[in-house]
Design a protein around this motif. Structure first.
Motif: not given
Ligand code: TXA
Ligand code: MG
Length: 343
Positions: A294-299, A304-310
């Protein structure tokens, strides 16, 4: 160029195959990550992949096939260990490195004597290859240096205006790229870990080696067995720090670093399994600690999402380096420039 994003269906796959035959580049889903495909036997078409990605010319591409009968034309030998691995794990998230035949253009092998071949599991990928009627050379469909895309939307963000068509096949299931295995020697050597784990390779071949650079950077002047090892990879804009060690100690160290970053006016975020409690701190939770897949699938989507959230700093819990955990730690390590804090 206008980029069309289409749900993968009989019509859009036929359209994609037409573009590939015409020497254009089409993004398509696979079970690992999205790929950026072109006719592997057409050097001009393959050149367009390097252009669209901004990829260095010395990094070779993987050639994708739909049926085993397509392999002999691409390579000069199929060693016994390759046959065993193919039988066990093709179609699937596994790329094998063979001595290349003269049919493989230099641009695909980056001038080298070998070629990586993969038979993906994804039905869309295989239909596209079959209908195009040629092997498809494809790297991951990100701009060079950013995390590989696991959704068509992420491909569009990186490739809008650069390619004519993206086939949307939903989220990639595995989430990290294929396992790359050198089968040209006497022992299979894992050059890049992925969904086919070292344990699975050893089960079939009796032995397996893992290249030292899977968990450490190349030193000055050191030769790369796989050119991809040389490049900064999988990196979000935020800096990444990986914490490795006993779970409670890792969580304490992450909390301390998080709070210190906050005090310095930075925006930290934590990448951790959902059952670990970080109070009111901002966490991107990837699933259950007992399921590293699940970590592999999410990584990559998480980065990218954490970048988007600044996020300025991403504090990631390490996982056990067994099974697919080795692939997760390799990608996290590379995103972090191999800055792994042992606690
Ligand atoms: O799952 C995957 O493998 C995805 C999907 C689209 O199939 N593709 C992918 O391709 O990840 P790419 O180009 O992003 O990564 C291929 C890696 C690179 O690190 C490259 O250096 C290595 O495989 N590679 C390719 N051909 C090689 C060769 N002949 N010898 C050694 N390494 C090779
Ligand atoms: Mg890539």
């Amino acid at each position: 160029m206008q980029t069309k994003l289409c749900m993968a269906n009989a019509r859009s796959i036929a359209q994609g195959a037409k573009w590939i035959r015409a020497g254009e580049v089409v993004a398509f889903p696979t079970e690992t990550v999205y790929g950026l495909g072109a006719d592997a036997l057409n050097p001009i078409a393959v050149h367009k992949i390097f252009d669209a990605k901004g990829r260095p010319a010395d990094n070779p591409l993987i050639v994708h096939i739909a049926e085993e009968e397509e392999l002999p034309a691409l390579v000069t030998a199929v060693p016994d260990m390759a046959k065993k691995l193919m039988k066990a794990y093709w179609p699937g998230p596994m790329t094998l490195i063979f001595p290349k035949s003269d049919d493989i253009p230099d641009i695909v092998s980056a001038g080298g004597e070998t070629v990586g071949v993969r038979m993906p599991q994804s039905a869309v990928a295989r239909a596209l290859i079959t209908q195009a009627g040629c092997p498809i050379a494809a790297p991951s469909a990100n701009r060079s240096g950013s995390p590989s895309p696991t959704t068509a939307q992420r491909v569009l963000e990186d490739m809008n205006g650069r390619i004519p068509l993206i086939l949307d096949g939903g989220e990639s299931l595995v989430g990290v790229e294929s396992t790359v295995i050198d089968v040209t020697g006497t022992v299979p050597i894992i050059l890049r870990p992925g969904g086919i784990t070292p344990e699975m390779v050893a089960q079939v071949c009796g032995e397996v080696q893992i290249d030292a650079h899977v968990m450490r950077p190349l030193e000055e002047g050191e030769a790369a067995r796989s050119p991809g090892m040389k490049y900064k990879h999988y990196a979000p804009r935020a800096s990444v720090i990986v914490f490795d060690g006993e779970a409670a100690a890792v969580q304490r160290a992450i909390c301390a670093r998080y709070d210190a970053a906050k005090q310095h006016g930075q925006a930290p975020m934590i990448f951790a399994p959902r059952e670990h409690d970080y109070g009111t701190r901002t966490v991107y939770a990837w699933g259950s600690a007992s399921h590293p897949e699940e970590a592999a699938a999410a990584l990559f989507e998480a980065l990218r999402q954490m970048d988007d959230e600044g996020a300025d700093i991403i504090l990631a819990e390490g996982v056990d380096k067994t099974g697919i955990g080795l692939a997760v730690m390799n990608r996290l390590g590379r995103a972090a420039g191999f800055q792994i804090e042992r606690v």
